[in-house]
Structure formats: structure tokens, C-alpha cells
Design a protein around this motif. Structure first.
Motif, PDB file in Angstrom:
ATOM      1  N   UNK A   1       0.825  -1.200   0.000  1.00 47.35           N
ATOM      2  CA  UNK A   1       0.000   0.000   0.000  1.00 47.35           C
ATOM      3  C   UNK A   1       0.866   1.260   0.000  1.00 47.35           C
ATOM      4  N   UNK A   2       1.936   1.256   0.787  1.00 50.41           N
ATOM      5  CA  UNK A   2       2.827   2.401   0.845  1.00 50.41           C
ATOM      6  C   UNK A   2       3.511   2.651  -0.495  1.00 50.41           C
TER       7      UNK A   2
ATOM      8  N   UNK B   1      -5.952   9.726   0.443  1.00 49.16           N
ATOM      9  CA  UNK B   1      -6.569   9.497   1.752  1.00 49.16           C
ATOM     10  C   UNK B   1      -6.972   8.038   1.939  1.00 49.16           C
ATOM     11  N   UNK B   2      -7.446   7.398   0.880  1.00 48.66           N
ATOM     12  CA  UNK B   2      -7.861   5.993   0.983  1.00 48.66           C
ATOM     13  C   UNK B   2      -6.684   5.106   1.346  1.00 48.66           C
TER      14      UNK B   2
ATOM     15  N   UNK C   1      -3.116   2.799   8.065  1.00 52.53           N
ATOM     16  CA  UNK C   1      -3.508   2.816   9.483  1.00 52.53           C
ATOM     17  C   UNK C   1      -4.196   1.512   9.855  1.00 52.53           C
ATOM     18  N   UNK C   2      -5.063   1.025   8.965  1.00 48.38           N
ATOM     19  CA  UNK C   2      -5.781  -0.224   9.241  1.00 48.38           C
ATOM     20  C   UNK C   2      -4.848  -1.416   9.353  1.00 48.38           C
TER      21      UNK C   2
END
Length: 306
Positions: A77-78, A200-201, A207-208
């Protein structure tokens, strides 16, 4: 032709460096295991453990791949801003990162090691910066939930000794001081401002995944505390485990002292809730072995195949 020769030399240098990193990592791990002084206690407890305790130990081990999978998804994701990684490739990089992390203070070598395995053309500096940003998210989760646990501890556990309450209060003050310093540093650090900003998503996903991985860490430690016979209730564990991870997050860590540090912190924190302090120390060291020995072995095979 000259370009091919140069690429071949670069490949040999990188491979040689990776092999050297593996050798040093195994040397450090051997030192940590040889200086561990509680093998007799572990063997005796393992021999006398019932099926419930053995099940708890097995569950802690089986949660390890889930831990890696969540970190892998966060890494994907990063890096979605820079490149597209398959789940297999992301896990390979995460496993290799453990080798760099094992040899550096505060695991600073984790993300540079991962970035070294990215394909040509992908910015290694931006990948490392994004990785550290992701680690800060996990640290924020550790600190946030740890502070909540400290507040609950002061309200719900008035029976704790005065010195223990004073110690926990000092930790809380250190937390706020550390957070203030970090926020002040980030507000003025130009290099932080140059970190690629995710949509933002993706930020929510990071974070999740960090929160889910934190939960897995907590479950692993809870299982090992049950295996070691620390005698903590579920209510005790819900407060003590976040405080343990909070203290670890705030303390600077050196590789050679990491197992001893975790054992000492475990004795300090869990000793406030349990009279079986050696069992708490044993559980924390076992968790360190599970979450560092397995990645090192798997990372070694990854290096051999690259």
C-alpha cells in the motif's frame, strides 16, 4: 558490452553484500541465543505444560505468518505511489528487511534493505521514506493505545503498589514529552515534507494494516504469557500488553541488548499484575525469538534465490 560488464559487477557486489549481511545476522542471533540464560526454565515448563499451554504456544507460532502478511500488505500500500508489487514480491522484501532490521539500532536498516530489492527505476529514497512513514503510523498506534491503557490502569487498578503507579505515571509523562518533541521535529523537518503523500484511501489502509498487525502482536504475546504461566487474566492482559508495547516503542533499542531489554521491560510491566515475573520475561523473549528467528531463516533462502 561495457554496460553488461558493469551490470554484472554491480550484481556481484550487491549479492556479496547480502551474503555478508546474512553472515553477520546469523552471528548476532547466535550470540543472542547463546547468552539466553533461561533454557532450563523453558525446557522444564515445556515438559510439564498441559495441552492448553501447548496450544497457546502453537497459536503464537502460527500467528507469525499472519503478522508478516499484514506488514506485506502495508508495504504494498505504501509503495503503490511508486510501483505495483505482487503479494509474493512484497513478502520477499519484508522478509529480507528483517535481516537489515536485526543488525541496526531501532530496526533502522529494515526499509533500506527492502528498498535494495526493488526493481531498477524505482526511487529507493522515496521507498525508504514511505517505509519510515509507515513505521511511524505503527508507533502512533502503540503510543495511542498504550496511553489509553495507562489511564485505564490508574482508574481500574487502584490495588497496584504506590511505586508501580508512580512508575506508570512517569512513563505517561515521558509519552507526552516524546510525542511533543516528535511533532515539533516533524513540523520543521523539510525531508519529511518531501515524503510522497498517499491518497486518503491509502492512508486509511496503512492505518488499518498497522492496527491489525498490532492486534496480532498482542495476541501472540497473550498466548505466550498463557503458555509460560504468567497468570494474567484477560482484563489484566488488555491493560498490561499495550503498556508493554508502549514502553518498548519509547525506549531506544540496540540489537545486542534487544532480548535482554524486552525481558527486563516484561518483568517491570507484567510484574505489576503477576507474581510470576520470570514467566513474563520468558514470554517476551520467546516472542522475540519467534518473530526474528523465522524471518531470518526465510530471508536467507530469499537471498540464495536472488
Amino acid at each position: 558490452m561495457e554496460r553488461t560488464i558493469t551490470q554484472d559487477k554491480t550484481y556481484k557486489i550487491r549479492r556479496g553484500f547480502r551474503i555478508l549481511l546474512i553472515v553477520v545476522a546469523y552471528g548476532y542471533l547466535a550470540y543472542a541465543l547463546l547468552t539466553f540464560k533461561h533454557y532450563g526454565e523453558f525446557a522444564a515448563h515445556f515438559h510439564s505444560a498441559g495441552w492448553k499451554e501447548l496450544f497457546s504456544f502453537a497459536l503464537a507460532v502460527l500467528l507469525f505468518p499472519l503478522n508478516i502478511s499484514m506488514e506485506s500488505e502495508k508495504w504494498r500500500c505504501l509503495l503503490s505511489y511508486l510501483t505495483s508489487l505482487s503479494r509474493k514480491e512484497s513478502q520477499r522484501q519484508v522478509y529480507y528487511g528483517f535481516i537489515g532490521a536485526l543488525l541496526t539500532p531501532d530496526r533502522l536498516g529494515d526499509y533500506p534493505a527492502r528498498a535494495s530489492m526493488l526493481q531498477e527505476g524505482v526511487s529507493k529514497k522515496k521507498a525508504v521514506a514511505l517505509g519510515f512513514a509507515g513505521s511511524m503510523v505503527l508507533a502512533a498506534v502503540n503510543i495511542g493505545l498504550g496511553v489509553v491503557a495507562l489511564l485505564i490502569c490508574g482508574i481500574e487498578f487502584p490495588s497496584l503498589e504506590r511505586r508501580q503507579l508512580i512508575l506508570l505515571s512517569v512513563i505517561l509523562l515521558v509519552c507526552f514529552f516524546a510525542i511533543s518533541c516528535v511533532m515539533a521535529f516533524l513540523s520543521k523537518c523539510k525531508s519529511i515534507q518531501r515524503i510522497p503523500k498517499l491518497p486518503f484511501r491509502q492512508q486509511l489502509q496503512v492505518v488499518g494494516w498497522s492496527a491489525l498487525r498490532y492486534l496480532v502482536f498482542c495476541l501472540q504475546l497473550y498466548c505466550l504469557l498463557r503458555f509460560a504461566g504468567a497468570g494474567l487474566t484477560i482484563a489484566d492482559s488488555l491493560v498490561a500488553i499495550p503498556i508493554y508495547y508502549l514502553v518498548l516503542t519509547l525506549l531506544p533499542a540496540l540489537p545486542a541488548a534487544d532480548p535482554a531489554l524486552r525481558g527486563g521491560v516484561g518483568m517491570m510491566v507484567f510484574g505489576a499484575f503477576s507474581s510470576n515475573v520470570p514467566a513474563a520475561a520468558l514470554a517476551t523473549v520467546l516472542l522475540w525469538i519467534i518473530n526474528n528467528l523465522f524471518p531470518l531463516i526465510i530471508g536467507t533462502f530469499i537471498v540464495k534465490n536472488t
